[in-house]
Design an enzyme around this catalytic site. Sequence first.
Site, PDB file in Angstrom:
ATOM      1  N   ASP A 168      28.967 -21.871 -28.118  1.00 54.19           N
ATOM      2  CA  ASP A 168      28.668 -23.219 -29.130  1.00 54.19           C
ATOM      3  C   ASP A 168      28.807 -22.634 -30.269  1.00 54.19           C
ATOM      4  O   ASP A 168      27.911 -21.919 -31.101  1.00 54.19           O
ATOM      5  CB  ASP A 168      27.066 -23.365 -28.617  1.00 54.19           C
ATOM      6  N   ASP A 221      19.635 -28.895 -29.992  1.00 59.98           N
ATOM      7  CA  ASP A 221      20.151 -29.683 -30.939  1.00 59.98           C
ATOM      8  C   ASP A 221      18.918 -30.324 -31.780  1.00 59.98           C
ATOM      9  O   ASP A 221      18.094 -29.584 -32.099  1.00 59.98           O
ATOM     10  CB  ASP A 221      21.161 -30.760 -30.521  1.00 59.98           C
ATOM     11  N   HIS A 228      28.246 -26.631 -26.396  1.00 59.31           N
ATOM     12  CA  HIS A 228      26.970 -27.315 -27.053  1.00 59.31           C
ATOM     13  C   HIS A 228      25.941 -27.834 -26.485  1.00 59.31           C
ATOM     14  O   HIS A 228      24.792 -27.825 -26.218  1.00 59.31           O
ATOM     15  CB  HIS A 228      27.440 -27.920 -28.509  1.00 59.31           C
TER      16      HIS A 228
END
Length: 297
Positions: free
Chosen positions: A248, A121, A275
Amino acid sequence: MRVRALRTPQDRFAALPDFGYPPRYADVGGLRMAYVAAGPPDGEPVLLLHGEPSWSFLYRTVMRVLADAGLRVIAADMIGFGRSDKPAEMSDHSYARHVEWVRALAFDALGLSGVTLVGQDWGGLIGLRLVAEHPGRFARVVAANTGLPTGDHPMPEIWLRFREVVRTAPVLGISRLVQAGCRSVLAGEVLAAYEAPFPDESFKAGPRVMPSLVPTTPGDPASAANRAAWQQLSAWDKPFLVAFSDSDPITGAMAPILKAVVPGAAETVIEGAGHFLQEDAGERLGTVIVDFIRGRT
């Protein structure tokens, strides 16, 4: 510029499951940045960078696997998250500032070199910039459910709506966001650990603003620097692993782009994970990282 920052009371972190690493701190531009470490001090360093809206707690299973393999593991809390100081205003956050804060921790405070970066991320949005701007400091890269957006391609409408909801929601449920990004059902004590850094809404400027810092237009303040980073990554000549999960919807489209751009990039698919693959498949991800570092990937 002086930043007014809040500091989460330590007693908020008193009951963290499977995360007994003592916090350590470094000064980064007048703010206190937290991190935890595990493994032998003389082991090969691995820098674990989390994203929105989590903190180093996310890596607790991965840390154990890496430390057991004899690696020196450092998991940082981004400014505004975890045990790190939390600037009170959303305007105190910028992409460039977050890159600089992590740079100051990794290089100025800790003096890391020969580093394996693991970025997920925002940990990749920040970490890949550092890799491109300081390539001599890094030995290899693991990109896990992340990317490096430039704003040259439109973001999906559903993501733009998510950005607005996170910015304006009267109460921002941190643990709900984490759970929504997992395939597995998280235990109550785990959900509580994700809420721990944020005693009330005044502490949440970081989580609220981070989606708004993702470049969505070609003229975004971070777009030029990210384009330059892509140029550097296209000439990367060290090991690079694309380790994305199979479920994801947020970053999945970035995996083939990274693999196509970075010369010689290897790819591993982490199955059965969303994710936040560290939660869904932490043991597997840790093993993948160890095998990559040992040249078995």
